[in-house]
Design a protein around this motif. Sequence first.
Motif, PDB file in Angstrom:
ATOM      1  N   ILE A  60      -6.495  -4.617  -6.582  1.00 26.77           N
ATOM      2  CA  ILE A  60      -5.758  -4.972  -5.373  1.00 26.77           C
ATOM      3  C   ILE A  60      -5.656  -3.813  -4.385  1.00 26.77           C
ATOM      4  CG2 ILE A  60      -3.525  -4.426  -6.440  1.00 26.77           C
ATOM      5  CD1 ILE A  60      -2.305  -6.733  -4.888  1.00 26.77           C
ATOM      6  N   ASP A  61      -5.563  -2.584  -4.908  1.00 27.05           N
ATOM      7  CA  ASP A  61      -5.433  -1.434  -4.003  1.00 27.05           C
ATOM      8  C   ASP A  61      -6.755  -1.045  -3.356  1.00 27.05           C
ATOM      9  OD1 ASP A  61      -6.303  -0.751  -6.550  1.00 27.05           O
ATOM     10  OD2 ASP A  61      -5.469   1.269  -6.468  1.00 27.05           O
ATOM     11  N   LEU A  62      -7.853  -1.693  -3.782  1.00 27.58           N
ATOM     12  CA  LEU A  62      -9.142  -1.509  -3.120  1.00 27.58           C
ATOM     13  C   LEU A  62      -9.384  -2.600  -2.076  1.00 27.58           C
ATOM     14  CD1 LEU A  62     -11.399  -0.630  -6.207  1.00 27.58           C
ATOM     15  CD2 LEU A  62     -10.266   0.941  -4.626  1.00 27.58           C
ATOM     16  N   LEU A  63      -8.579  -3.643  -2.139  1.00 25.03           N
ATOM     17  CA  LEU A  63      -8.709  -4.778  -1.215  1.00 25.03           C
ATOM     18  C   LEU A  63      -7.811  -4.641   0.006  1.00 25.03           C
ATOM     19  CD1 LEU A  63      -8.729  -7.671  -3.822  1.00 25.03           C
ATOM     20  CD2 LEU A  63     -10.505  -7.325  -2.094  1.00 25.03           C
ATOM     21  N   PHE A  64      -6.648  -3.988  -0.189  1.00 24.90           N
ATOM     22  CA  PHE A  64      -5.657  -3.922   0.881  1.00 24.90           C
ATOM     23  C   PHE A  64      -5.224  -2.490   1.138  1.00 24.90           C
ATOM     24  CE2 PHE A  64      -5.347  -8.044  -1.160  1.00 24.90           C
ATOM     25  CZ  PHE A  64      -5.440  -8.903  -0.074  1.00 24.90           C
ATOM     26  N   ASN A  65      -4.935  -2.230   2.383  1.00 26.21           N
ATOM     27  CA  ASN A  65      -4.491  -0.915   2.785  1.00 26.21           C
ATOM     28  C   ASN A  65      -3.022  -0.712   2.436  1.00 26.21           C
ATOM     29  OD1 ASN A  65      -5.266   1.522   3.859  1.00 26.21           O
ATOM     30  ND2 ASN A  65      -5.770   0.701   5.872  1.00 26.21           N
ATOM     31  N   GLU A  66      -2.577   0.497   2.537  1.00 27.03           N
ATOM     32  CA  GLU A  66      -1.166   0.794   2.337  1.00 27.03           C
ATOM     33  C   GLU A  66      -0.338   0.037   3.371  1.00 27.03           C
ATOM     34  OE1 GLU A  66       1.675   4.742   1.713  1.00 27.03           O
ATOM     35  OE2 GLU A  66      -0.338   4.931   2.579  1.00 27.03           O
ATOM     36  N   ASN A  67       0.735  -0.621   2.926  1.00 24.55           N
ATOM     37  CA  ASN A  67       1.647  -1.358   3.808  1.00 24.55           C
ATOM     38  C   ASN A  67       0.983  -2.522   4.541  1.00 24.55           C
ATOM     39  OD1 ASN A  67       3.469   0.685   3.089  1.00 24.55           O
ATOM     40  ND2 ASN A  67       3.109   1.837   4.965  1.00 24.55           N
ATOM     41  N   GLU A  68      -0.048  -3.114   3.965  1.00 22.99           N
ATOM     42  CA  GLU A  68      -0.751  -4.213   4.638  1.00 22.99           C
ATOM     43  C   GLU A  68      -0.222  -5.593   4.243  1.00 22.99           C
ATOM     44  OE1 GLU A  68      -5.365  -5.365   5.838  1.00 22.99           O
ATOM     45  OE2 GLU A  68      -4.992  -4.036   4.139  1.00 22.99           O
ATOM     46  N   LYS A 101       2.906  -0.096  -9.388  1.00 19.44           N
ATOM     47  CA  LYS A 101       2.519   0.999  -8.487  1.00 19.44           C
ATOM     48  C   LYS A 101       1.494   0.519  -7.456  1.00 19.44           C
ATOM     49  CE  LYS A 101       3.433   4.741 -11.763  1.00 19.44           C
ATOM     50  NZ  LYS A 101       2.827   5.781 -12.652  1.00 19.44           N
ATOM     51  N   LYS A 102       0.566  -0.312  -7.913  1.00 18.16           N
ATOM     52  CA  LYS A 102      -0.441  -0.858  -6.992  1.00 18.16           C
ATOM     53  C   LYS A 102       0.208  -1.790  -5.975  1.00 18.16           C
ATOM     54  CE  LYS A 102      -4.212  -0.596 -10.384  1.00 18.16           C
ATOM     55  NZ  LYS A 102      -5.254   0.149  -9.663  1.00 18.16           N
ATOM     56  N   TYR A 103       1.157  -2.611  -6.432  1.00 19.75           N
ATOM     57  CA  TYR A 103       1.854  -3.518  -5.513  1.00 19.75           C
ATOM     58  C   TYR A 103       2.642  -2.712  -4.475  1.00 19.75           C
ATOM     59  CZ  TYR A 103       1.045  -6.785  -9.423  1.00 19.75           C
ATOM     60  OH  TYR A 103       0.482  -7.531 -10.437  1.00 19.75           O
ATOM     61  N   HIS A 104       3.298  -1.668  -4.942  1.00 19.58           N
ATOM     62  CA  HIS A 104       4.088  -0.827  -4.047  1.00 19.58           C
ATOM     63  C   HIS A 104       3.204  -0.223  -2.961  1.00 19.58           C
ATOM     64  CE1 HIS A 104       6.227   2.953  -2.891  1.00 19.58           C
ATOM     65  NE2 HIS A 104       7.255   2.124  -2.862  1.00 19.58           N
ATOM     66  N   TYR A 105       1.994   0.152  -3.321  1.00 15.83           N
ATOM     67  CA  TYR A 105       1.063   0.745  -2.356  1.00 15.83           C
ATOM     68  C   TYR A 105       0.702  -0.239  -1.249  1.00 15.83           C
ATOM     69  CZ  TYR A 105      -3.370   2.361  -0.398  1.00 15.83           C
ATOM     70  OH  TYR A 105      -4.384   2.720   0.475  1.00 15.83           O
ATOM     71  N   VAL A 106       0.369  -1.466  -1.595  1.00 17.31           N
ATOM     72  CA  VAL A 106      -0.110  -2.424  -0.585  1.00 17.31           C
ATOM     73  C   VAL A 106       1.034  -3.080   0.184  1.00 17.31           C
ATOM     74  CG1 VAL A 106      -2.186  -2.885  -1.938  1.00 17.31           C
ATOM     75  CG2 VAL A 106      -0.234  -4.445  -2.140  1.00 17.31           C
ATOM     76  N   LEU A 107       2.251  -3.090  -0.378  1.00 18.66           N
ATOM     77  CA  LEU A 107       3.377  -3.755   0.274  1.00 18.66           C
ATOM     78  C   LEU A 107       3.994  -2.901   1.380  1.00 18.66           C
ATOM     79  CD1 LEU A 107       5.229  -5.278  -2.803  1.00 18.66           C
ATOM     80  CD2 LEU A 107       4.413  -6.593  -0.835  1.00 18.66           C
ATOM     81  N   ILE A 108       4.530  -3.587   2.383  1.00 20.46           N
ATOM     82  CA  ILE A 108       5.303  -2.906   3.408  1.00 20.46           C
ATOM     83  C   ILE A 108       6.592  -2.366   2.775  1.00 20.46           C
ATOM     84  CG2 ILE A 108       4.402  -4.385   5.251  1.00 20.46           C
ATOM     85  CD1 ILE A 108       7.081  -5.908   5.172  1.00 20.46           C
ATOM     86  N   PRO A 109       7.268  -1.410   3.413  1.00 21.67           N
ATOM     87  CA  PRO A 109       8.567  -0.955   2.894  1.00 21.67           C
ATOM     88  C   PRO A 109       9.511  -2.141   2.735  1.00 21.67           C
ATOM     89  CG  PRO A 109       7.791   0.528   4.619  1.00 21.67           C
ATOM     90  CD  PRO A 109       6.845  -0.636   4.602  1.00 21.67           C
ATOM     91  N   ASN A 110      10.166  -2.224   1.595  1.00 17.03           N
ATOM     92  CA  ASN A 110      11.069  -3.324   1.256  1.00 17.03           C
ATOM     93  C   ASN A 110      10.345  -4.657   1.082  1.00 17.03           C
ATOM     94  OD1 ASN A 110      13.461  -1.677   1.390  1.00 17.03           O
ATOM     95  ND2 ASN A 110      13.368  -1.834   3.620  1.00 17.03           N
ATOM     96  N   GLY A 111       9.043  -4.598   0.847  1.00 18.77           N
ATOM     97  CA  GLY A 111       8.279  -5.813   0.591  1.00 18.77           C
ATOM     98  C   GLY A 111       8.742  -6.480  -0.699  1.00 18.77           C
ATOM     99  N   ILE A 112       8.703  -7.795  -0.714  1.00 21.40           N
ATOM    100  CA  ILE A 112       9.247  -8.582  -1.819  1.00 21.40           C
ATOM    101  C   ILE A 112       8.169  -8.948  -2.836  1.00 21.40           C
ATOM    102  CG2 ILE A 112      10.395 -10.754  -2.443  1.00 21.40           C
ATOM    103  CD1 ILE A 112      12.196  -8.834  -0.937  1.00 21.40           C
ATOM    104  N   VAL A 113       8.539  -8.914  -4.125  1.00 27.60           N
ATOM    105  CA  VAL A 113       7.694  -9.449  -5.198  1.00 27.60           C
ATOM    106  C   VAL A 113       8.478 -10.572  -5.878  1.00 27.60           C
ATOM    107  CG1 VAL A 113       6.403  -8.971  -7.309  1.00 27.60           C
ATOM    108  CG2 VAL A 113       6.658  -7.180  -5.572  1.00 27.60           C
ATOM    109  N   ASN A 114       7.797 -11.708  -6.080  1.00 27.05           N
ATOM    110  CA  ASN A 114       8.393 -12.864  -6.748  1.00 27.05           C
ATOM    111  C   ASN A 114       7.645 -13.141  -8.046  1.00 27.05           C
ATOM    112  OD1 ASN A 114      10.053 -14.066  -4.255  1.00 27.05           O
ATOM    113  ND2 ASN A 114       8.002 -13.559  -3.520  1.00 27.05           N
ATOM    114  N   LEU A 115       8.374 -13.283  -9.131  1.00 28.19           N
ATOM    115  CA  LEU A 115       7.775 -13.671 -10.416  1.00 28.19           C
ATOM    116  C   LEU A 115       8.386 -14.991 -10.857  1.00 28.19           C
ATOM    117  CD1 LEU A 115       6.110 -13.193 -13.041  1.00 28.19           C
ATOM    118  CD2 LEU A 115       8.139 -12.025 -13.945  1.00 28.19           C
ATOM    119  N   LYS A 116       7.546 -15.992 -11.001  1.00 26.12           N
ATOM    120  CA  LYS A 116       7.984 -17.308 -11.463  1.00 26.12           C
ATOM    121  C   LYS A 116       7.195 -17.634 -12.719  1.00 26.12           C
ATOM    122  CE  LYS A 116       8.827 -21.920  -9.464  1.00 26.12           C
ATOM    123  NZ  LYS A 116       8.509 -22.811  -8.317  1.00 26.12           N
ATOM    124  N   THR A 117       7.896 -17.893 -13.833  1.00 26.60           N
ATOM    125  CA  THR A 117       7.195 -18.075 -15.101  1.00 26.60           C
ATOM    126  C   THR A 117       7.979 -18.991 -16.038  1.00 26.60           C
ATOM    127  OG1 THR A 117       6.367 -16.927 -17.080  1.00 26.60           O
ATOM    128  CG2 THR A 117       8.246 -15.934 -15.968  1.00 26.60           C
TER     129      THR A 117
END
Length: 223
Positions: free
Chosen positions: A106-114, A143-159
């Motif tokens: 994922i960190d090769l697909l998207f830029n930081e904060n994209e 760590k990879k999610y944190h890199y691509v997410l904007i500051p305060n970007g949200i992660v949702n886990l549904k399982t």
Amino acid sequence: MGSKNKLKRFRENDTFSNVIQPTREELLNDSSLKGNWHTHFKNNNPIVLELGCGKGEYTIDLARKNPTINYIGIDLKGARFWRGAKTALEENLTNVAFIRTQIELIDLLFNENEVTEIWITFPDPQIKYTRTKHRLTNADFLKKYHYVLIPNGIVNLKTDSEFMHGYTLGLLHGAGHEVLYAHHNIYKNTHSPAEVTATQTFYEKQYLEKGKPITYIKFIIRY
């Protein structure tokens, strides 16, 4: 699914304008996709990812409801998300794309904060200890999610996995990340966010018919 049907879907994916299928080698040697997704969508709208998107049901439903947000489903199994990609084209959903690749890239697909937000819907919990590195909420993935997410970007886990829910909550609390909401049975909780219960996958509906609880965590990765 028969092998002939899979091959047919793979061939169709090759013709779909909303499907991108880079190889690992291409991503390692070429970063042209990073930072250019707004060019792909021809707008500057927020980008939301669904990781392990399966048939793309969640991606498609969210895209229908939110036309001013761009949605990208990522999965290695292109024969599965073929259905979502085809539906998006049939319905002229221009805010949808699918990428066939490993989520670890994922960190090769998207830029930081994209990326604005990430959805992880019904991932394989990888219960065996030897499979920890494959769990989509382990420390390396966060760590990879944190890199691509904007500051305060949200992660949702549904399982539907109580193990995955408990493992993720423990990891988040232990590492000091911010848990905004968590519940072990969202359909039994009258305060569950509407956007979480309004969209259901095929398998989620089956789980509910069997009386299996669906868990949910909404969080921000803090470092």
